[in-house]
Design a protein around this motif. Structure first.
Motif, PDB file in Angstrom:
ATOM      1  N   PHE A   1       0.814  -1.214   0.000  1.00 25.70           N
ATOM      2  CA  PHE A   1       0.000   0.000   0.000  1.00 25.70           C
ATOM      3  C   PHE A   1       0.851   1.269   0.000  1.00 25.70           C
ATOM      4  O   PHE A   1       0.515   2.259  -0.641  1.00 25.70           O
ATOM      5  CB  PHE A   1      -0.927   0.021   1.224  1.00 25.70           C
ATOM      6  N   GLU A   2       1.957   1.248   0.727  1.00 26.36           N
ATOM      7  CA  GLU A   2       2.769   2.457   0.886  1.00 26.36           C
ATOM      8  C   GLU A   2       3.338   2.927  -0.450  1.00 26.36           C
ATOM      9  O   GLU A   2       3.313   4.121  -0.759  1.00 26.36           O
ATOM     10  CB  GLU A   2       3.895   2.196   1.886  1.00 26.36           C
ATOM     11  N   ARG A   3       3.851   2.003  -1.250  1.00 29.04           N
ATOM     12  CA  ARG A   3       4.405   2.404  -2.540  1.00 29.04           C
ATOM     13  C   ARG A   3       3.303   2.836  -3.510  1.00 29.04           C
ATOM     14  O   ARG A   3       3.514   3.702  -4.351  1.00 29.04           O
ATOM     15  CB  ARG A   3       5.237   1.268  -3.126  1.00 29.04           C
ATOM     16  N   ALA A   4       2.119   2.228  -3.381  1.00 29.15           N
ATOM     17  CA  ALA A   4       0.997   2.643  -4.231  1.00 29.15           C
ATOM     18  C   ALA A   4       0.602   4.084  -3.931  1.00 29.15           C
ATOM     19  O   ALA A   4       0.304   4.871  -4.843  1.00 29.15           O
ATOM     20  CB  ALA A   4      -0.197   1.716  -4.033  1.00 29.15           C
ATOM     21  N   VAL A   5       0.618   4.443  -2.649  1.00 30.86           N
ATOM     22  CA  VAL A   5       0.319   5.829  -2.255  1.00 30.86           C
ATOM     23  C   VAL A   5       1.365   6.768  -2.838  1.00 30.86           C
ATOM     24  O   VAL A   5       1.054   7.854  -3.330  1.00 30.86           O
ATOM     25  CB  VAL A   5       0.245   5.956  -0.724  1.00 30.86           C
ATOM     26  N   LYS A   6       2.634   6.350  -2.778  1.00 35.93           N
ATOM     27  CA  LYS A   6       3.709   7.169  -3.337  1.00 35.93           C
ATOM     28  C   LYS A   6       3.528   7.361  -4.845  1.00 35.93           C
ATOM     29  O   LYS A   6       3.705   8.468  -5.374  1.00 35.93           O
ATOM     30  CB  LYS A   6       5.062   6.507  -3.053  1.00 35.93           C
ATOM     31  N   ILE A   7       3.177   6.288  -5.535  1.00 38.92           N
ATOM     32  CA  ILE A   7       3.032   6.341  -6.991  1.00 38.92           C
ATOM     33  C   ILE A   7       1.820   7.173  -7.406  1.00 38.92           C
ATOM     34  O   ILE A   7       1.892   8.007  -8.317  1.00 38.92           O
ATOM     35  CB  ILE A   7       2.889   4.910  -7.566  1.00 38.92           C
TER      36      ILE A   7
END
Length: 424
Positions: free
Chosen positions: A151-157
């Motif tokens: 989830f964290e990288r999806a938020v970043k992207i």
């Protein structure tokens, strides 16, 4: 959309049935317009009769050699009044159509009357909620721990309500799409189509998303393109403004698409995990049927969606939605709800609806029955929502050591029997 004449001639009965949906429906505005329209038509008819009478009298006077200049001026004035009244009726009819476009479908007589999801009625159940000898986890914990959901990288992207899948997580998502399509095409008799993932405004109007739900959609700036909220939209519009032959029906289509929704009206709902995302994948089932066969086809479509869950060994129940919980375009809807152990609850995984002629009238989808043409009935349902099926598998097939058993029917697609923790 409703048939204007049918709605006008059955106003009281339809108003009573629509009231079971709850919410504010401007039926009084419809009644006021109807009075205005009838008055204009009556005046126009009186003036037309008077014009015909005057014209006949002028003809008689002309044959007698009389001067009819003033009488002809009066007739021209009457003709102008008639034209103005005809234009008024045309304007009122356009207002009628605008009002009708915002009035929901009439619930089928078999739909239970109710105000909310609490009044939905369970019609059947398959399997029992999964039991564990340990405390089961929710997918939002299991996925990251397995290294298959991020989830964290999806938020970043991108931002909130997006997900990034890794390794076996991505492979499971792809396996489910292929499994769904294979079952529906090879066992249930659907024809697979791959439609555009963007549609125009006319397509969204045809299936009832516009104008009412524009704020729940993603619009492409400077273009009349919208990201599809569901494959229902492009697939139903395949036959927009076309006439099918009666012997073609039912037409059964299935399609995979990503789906994009702003979730504007869902603040605070399902904020954890991937239950309610801005982007998700789905395989959709769409049917075009004869009116006298559409409810039989709805039962078959619902059974086709349920069969996927049976093959996957997932517990579920099917409920018929009450009048107050149905979508505005639907005449009858079954929701299939899968058991999610991590949330200790059933969650909708497919919504199967018969829209009768509501969408077909908006989209101009007809069929020819002998010398007569009439509007087809349209139906659709998820077969299934891919992300929610992913969640159901991860949560129902989790093991005490944190691994997840792959359902037997998916193993040929996954090339593995167990999903073990991996590095992301």
């Amino acid at each position: 959309m409703h048939d204007l004449n049918f709605f006008r001639n059955n106003f009281e009965k339809l108003a009573e049935r629509l009231a079971t949906r709850g919410g504010a429906i401007n039926l009084e505005g419809f009644r006021d317009l109807d009075v205005k329209r009838r008055s204009a038509i009556a005046q126009a008819e009186q003036l037309k009769a008077r014009k015909n009478q005057e014209s006949a009298e002028i003809g008689k006077l002309k044959r007698e050699g009389a001067d009819t200049t003033e009488r002809q001026k009066e007739v021209r004035a009457i003709a102008d009044q008639i034209a103005a009244l005809d234009e008024q009726v045309k304007t009122v009819d356009e207002e009628f159509q605008q009002l009708l476009s915002g009035i929901p479908n009439i619930p089928h007589e078999s739909v239970p009357v109710g105000k909310s999801a609490d009044d939905n009625v369970e019609v059947r159940r398959s399997g029992e909620p999964t039991k564990f000898d340990f405390e089961p986890k929710a997918h939002w914990d299991l996925g990251p721990e397995l290294g298959i959901l991020d989830f964290e990288r999806a938020v970043k992207i991108t931002g909130a309500r997006f997900a990034l899948y890794w390794g076996a997580g991505a492979r499971l998502e792809r396996a489910l799409v292929n499994f769904f399509l294979d079952i529906h095409t090879q066992h249930h008799g659907y024809t697979e189509v791959l439609p555009p993932f963007m549609v125009n405004s006319a397509s969204l109007y045809g299936t009832g998303q516009l104008p009412k739900f524009g704020d729940e959609l993603f619009k492409i700036e400077d273009h009349d393109f919208w990201l599809v909220p569901t494959a229902e939209v492009p697939v139903t519009n395949i036959y927009r403004d076309e006439t099918l032959e009666a012997e073609q029906l039912p037409v059964k289509l299935c399609a995979y698409t990503p789906c994009f929704r702003s979730e504007a009206g869902s603040y605070g709902r399902d904020v954890r995990g991937i239950i309610r995302q801005h982007q998700f994948q789905k395989v959709e089932l769409v049917k075009f049927a004869r009116p006298d066969q559409s409810y039989e086809e709805l039962d078959k479509l619902t059974a086709d969606a349920e069969d996927i869950l049976v093959r996957l060994g997932l517990p579920f129940r099917t409920v018929v939605l009450c009048t107050g919980d149905m979508g505005p375009s639907s005449a009858k809807t079954y929701d299939i709800e899968v058991w999610l152990p991590g949330q200790n609850n059933y969650k909708e995984i497919s919504s199967c609806s018969n829209f009768e002629a509501f969408q077909a009238r908006r989209a101009g989808i007809r069929f020819r029955n002998g010398k007569k043409t009439e509007f087809a009935h349209t139906l659709n349902g998820s077969g299934l929502a891919v992300g929610r099926t992913w969640v159901a598998i991860i949560e129902n097939y989790q093991q005490k050591d944190g691994s997840v058993i792959v359902p037997e029917v998916l193993r040929p697609y996954m090339n593995c029997e167990v999903i073990h923790p991996q590095k992301a």
